[in-house]
Design an enzyme around this catalytic site. Structure first.
Site, PDB file in Angstrom:
ATOM      1  N   HIS A 212      12.790 -15.049 -46.090  1.00 42.55           N
ATOM      2  CA  HIS A 212      10.560 -15.263 -46.393  1.00 42.55           C
ATOM      3  C   HIS A 212      11.390 -16.489 -47.318  1.00 42.55           C
ATOM      4  CE1 HIS A 212       6.493 -15.355 -47.952  1.00 42.55           C
ATOM      5  NE2 HIS A 212       7.523 -15.243 -49.223  1.00 42.55           N
TER       6      HIS A 212
ATOM      7  N   HIS B  12       9.455 -21.366 -47.291  1.00 39.33           N
ATOM      8  CA  HIS B  12       8.679 -21.518 -48.399  1.00 39.33           C
ATOM      9  C   HIS B  12       9.615 -22.862 -49.149  1.00 39.33           C
ATOM     10  CE1 HIS B  12       6.072 -18.847 -49.486  1.00 39.33           C
ATOM     11  NE2 HIS B  12       6.301 -17.492 -50.306  1.00 39.33           N
TER      12      HIS B  12
ATOM     13  N   GLU C 203       0.828 -19.406 -49.213  1.00 36.14           N
ATOM     14  CA  GLU C 203       1.982 -18.291 -47.937  1.00 36.14           C
ATOM     15  C   GLU C 203       1.170 -17.986 -46.611  1.00 36.14           C
ATOM     16  OE1 GLU C 203       3.980 -15.830 -48.789  1.00 36.14           O
ATOM     17  OE2 GLU C 203       4.179 -16.544 -50.471  1.00 36.14           O
TER      18      GLU C 203
ATOM     19  N   SER D 168       7.782 -17.470 -42.195  1.00 37.13           N
ATOM     20  CA  SER D 168       8.819 -16.225 -42.276  1.00 37.13           C
ATOM     21  C   SER D 168       8.754 -14.449 -41.141  1.00 37.13           C
ATOM     22  CB  SER D 168       9.790 -16.082 -43.102  1.00 37.13           C
ATOM     23  OG  SER D 168       8.560 -15.472 -44.299  1.00 37.13           O
TER      24      SER D 168
END
Ligand SMILES: [Fe+2]
Length: 406
Positions: A238, A243, A283, A302
């Site tokens: 993730h 990110h 996010e 992700s």
């Protein structure tokens, strides 16, 4: 100047902490000058936690020093300044300010992120019972071994090396091969963002506080190998696939830091609003590119399943208006029913910056990358210093905040 109105700050564990202050001064390049300055600090039994030097930009024979100190109270900081003035020139406090007593604790320097990591470590220890690895003793032990890094990590150290096992590498390969078919282009430019290991989910206040310093708290453990395409919590896939690439984009990095700066000392109500804005941008954000809508949020990039879902006609897509985004409720463990699409990262940054003016915090802040500390801009002198080293939009915003509070 210095206020003695609130002489103690509370750190995250509600332990009374000393006043931290960053002081800058200049001295001539002659033997003994620095010794005199340090001796005067030592004589007051004040702990010196950092010292940096660089050639002065004003006089070629001078050196500028930046020191971080932990004093008992603001009066003691004032005494240090007075003493230094006997040996040094241009003595000034960088990050000491008049902050109301009711303001929640927030980090002022990079090293202040250390207690945040410790607090998060306690929270992130357990594995959720519905996690695929919850009943796998070997996986739990391996995860604990990796997350030990976060317990001992200190600001400035290199990211701990993890020697991933064959199973972990194979898990990574499954995810990487699947996702790179969709996420084909990573942005390359550098922004000064750094990753910092964290044991698990951290309270949103402290997580967002880190962004103010261009620090992104990231986990290092990997999801359970039986479910490579699913994780109900952040893991290294993730962080690195979702990110990290985005933080290479200057406007996205600015947008993230903007949210982080607004979170410093924010009220409980404002934290909820900022958390929603973080959620629907960093996010789960969508962005327009030409006549298409693209996903950029780490939670989407992700997650193979939600990435397909968010670009289908199932969820509701609304324009990114921070005041409305801030009110939007969101689920943690299922696909989002609503997403917000921005015109560009730059547009999102400007809108968030505008939105932060509506927050209730009675002071404004700026991150000083040279000293790696937060400056609280509550006086004419600080605004002028800011004007000499900052970009115009930030300056305009700070001037406006000061004018409103006068
Ligand atoms: Fe995330």
């Amino acid at each position: 100047m210095i206020s003695a109105s609130h002489d103690l700050l509370k750190c995250p564990d509600n332990v009374v902490a000393p006043v931290k202050a960053t002081i800058q001064f200049s001295i001539s390049d002659k033997a003994g000058s620095l010794d005199d300055c340090l001796a005067t600090i030592e004589s007051m039994q004040i702990s010196l936690t950092r010292i940096e030097s660089r050639p002065s930009k004003i006089s070629e024979w001078d050196y500028d020093f930046t020191v971080d100190i932990n004093a008992v109270n603001f009066e003691q900081v004032s005494q240090v300044v007075k003493s230094l003035e006997s040996f040094a020139k241009q003595v000034q406090i960088i990050n000491n300010a008049k902050v109301p007593d009711s303001t929640p604790w927030f980090p002022r320097t990079l090293t202040d992120l250390d207690p945040i990591t410790k607090k998060a470590s306690k929270i992130g220890e357990g594995l959720a019972s519905d996690s695929p690895g919850a009943n796998d003793a070997a996986y739990c032990a391996r995860r604990a071994e990796i997350t030990k890094n976060a317990d001992t990590y200190k600001t400035g150290r290199p990211i701990p090396f993890v020697n991933y096992s064959r199973v972990e590498i194979e898990t990574w390969a499954v995810i990487y091969n699947k996702l790179t078919k969709i996420v084909s282009k990573f942005l390359k430019s550098r922004t000064g963002f750094t990753l910092r290991p964290i044991k698990g989910i951290v309270p949103s206040r402290y997580f967002l506080n880190g962004l103010a310093f261009r620090v992104f708290h990231a986990t290092q453990y990997i999801r359970h190998h039986t479910k490579p395409l699913y994780s109900n919590e952040p893991d290294i896939c993730h962080e690195l696939l979702g990110h990290a690439p985005l933080f290479a984009d200057p406007d996205f990095a600015d947008l993230s830091q903007e949210i982080g700066l607004a979170s410093l000392g924010a009220s409980y109500r404002d934290m909820k609003r900022l958390t929603a804005i973080y959620w629907f941008t960093v996010e789960f954000g969508l962005c327009r590119q030409g006549d298409q809508i693209r996903a950029y949020g780490g939670g989407l990039l992700s997650s193979f399943g939600e990435l397909e879902y968010c670009l289908s006609d199932k969820p509701e897509i609304r324009p990114f208006e921070p005041a409305k985004v801030a009110q939007q409720k969101f689920p943690f463990s299922e696909y989002q029913p609503v997403y917000f699409v921005t015109e560009s990262f730059k547009d999102a940054k400007m809108r968030v910056r505008e939105f932060t003016k509506s927050l209730s915090r009675p002071f404004s802040v700026r991150y000083n990358a040279n000293t790696e500390s937060i400056e609280i801009l509550d006086s004419k002198e600080k605004i002028i210093r800011c004007a000499q080293s900052t970009d115009i939009p930030t300056l305009a915003q700070n001037l406006e905040s000061l004018a409103q509070s006068c």
